[in-house]
Motif scaffolding. Structure first.
Motif, PDB file in Angstrom:
ATOM      1  N   LYS A  19      15.789  32.827 -17.501  1.00  7.90           N
ATOM      2  CA  LYS A  19      18.063  33.685 -17.679  1.00  7.90           C
ATOM      3  C   LYS A  19      18.413  34.237 -18.725  1.00  7.90           C
ATOM      4  O   LYS A  19      18.172  35.601 -19.019  1.00  7.90           O
ATOM      5  CB  LYS A  19      18.752  33.038 -17.173  1.00  7.90           C
ATOM      6  CG  LYS A  19      19.692  33.218 -16.566  1.00  7.90           C
ATOM      7  CD  LYS A  19      20.565  32.552 -16.213  1.00  7.90           C
ATOM      8  CE  LYS A  19      22.694  33.032 -16.208  1.00  7.90           C
ATOM      9  NZ  LYS A  19      22.910  32.202 -15.439  1.00  7.90           N
ATOM     10  N   GLN A  23      18.156  37.537 -20.291  1.00  5.23           N
ATOM     11  CA  GLN A  23      19.849  38.651 -20.585  1.00  5.23           C
ATOM     12  C   GLN A  23      19.721  39.206 -22.326  1.00  5.23           C
ATOM     13  O   GLN A  23      19.937  40.110 -22.978  1.00  5.23           O
ATOM     14  CB  GLN A  23      21.244  37.218 -21.415  1.00  5.23           C
ATOM     15  CG  GLN A  23      21.985  37.301 -21.653  1.00  5.23           C
ATOM     16  CD  GLN A  23      22.176  38.277 -20.978  1.00  5.23           C
ATOM     17  OE1 GLN A  23      22.995  38.417 -19.627  1.00  5.23           O
ATOM     18  NE2 GLN A  23      23.276  39.716 -20.830  1.00  5.23           N
ATOM     19  N   CYS A 175      24.756  33.476 -21.266  1.00  4.25           N
ATOM     20  CA  CYS A 175      24.583  32.156 -20.473  1.00  4.25           C
ATOM     21  C   CYS A 175      24.918  31.322 -19.819  1.00  4.25           C
ATOM     22  O   CYS A 175      24.687  30.945 -19.020  1.00  4.25           O
ATOM     23  CB  CYS A 175      23.290  32.554 -19.858  1.00  4.25           C
ATOM     24  SG  CYS A 175      22.112  34.797 -20.045  1.00  4.25           S
TER      25      CYS A 175
END
Length: 196
Positions: A19, A23, A175
């Motif tokens: 993730k 990002q 995140c």
């Protein structure tokens, strides 16, 4: 196109690392597709995350990395690296943690799973292989859960992904829960310093 595969054991932070990487790529304006294959992850099973990034402005149509197409493989455990090494390009970069996680099958049998033979096999491949001695880095950070950022930063520092360390840190800030940001940024800094 940059193709990155991350692999590990459930609970090691593989999905969060994917993730954060996605990002960081999106922050650069790249199109990104990701996918996870998770096998009994909550019980210590294998986790494989695919991150495909259009680093030259190209469209990314499918999320899975095909065999022999990964530019980088980031492995949280040597045995998991060996399991998915077929996805890596011959000249691709492999970054792996050095510590093994004993699978349930090893604890049930008389066979002992040792890191050295697996690491030697990984180092024998033609592309660049970086085995990270993560213990001192994690001790410096003060948290073993920062392994994911140590490995990501190592891959970034090895110029395997096309993302900068600052870009990685910005993605962490976007995140990760605020109370964990400083720890993760510290892990990035420790790993980057270790490769200098």
């Amino acid at each position: 196109m940059k193709n990155v595969v991350l692999t590990g054991i459930g609970g090691q932070g593989t999905v969060l690392a994917a993730k954060v990487l996605a990002q960081a790529a999106q922050n650069r304006g790249w199109q990104v597709r990701t996918a996870e294959t998770i096998g009994m992850a909550q019980r210590g099973g294998s986790v494989v995350s695919h991150v495909r990034m259009g680093d030259c402005g190209e469209q990314v149509h499918a999320p899975l990395v095909s065999a022999g197409q990964a530019d980088a493989l980031i492995a949280f455990e040597p045995g998991e690296a060996a399991r998915v090494a077929h996805l890596l390009k011959p000249e691709g970069v492999l970054v792996s943690a050095s510590r093994v996680v004993q699978p349930v099958t090893a604890s049930l049998s008389k066979e002992v799973y040792e890191a050295r033979p697996v690491i030697e096999a990984l180092e024998a491949r033609s592309g660049r292989t970086i085995i990270v001695d993560e213990a001192p880095l994690l001790a410096a950070v003060g948290n073993p859960k920062a392994l994911n950022m140590v490995l990501l930063a190592t891959a970034v520092q090895a110029d395997a992904i096309g993302i900068s360390l600052d870009g990685l840190k910005d993605a962490v800030r976007a995140c990760v829960k605020p109370r964990f940001v400083d720890m993760n940024v510290a892990a990035i800094d420790e790993a980057a310093a270790a490769l200098r």
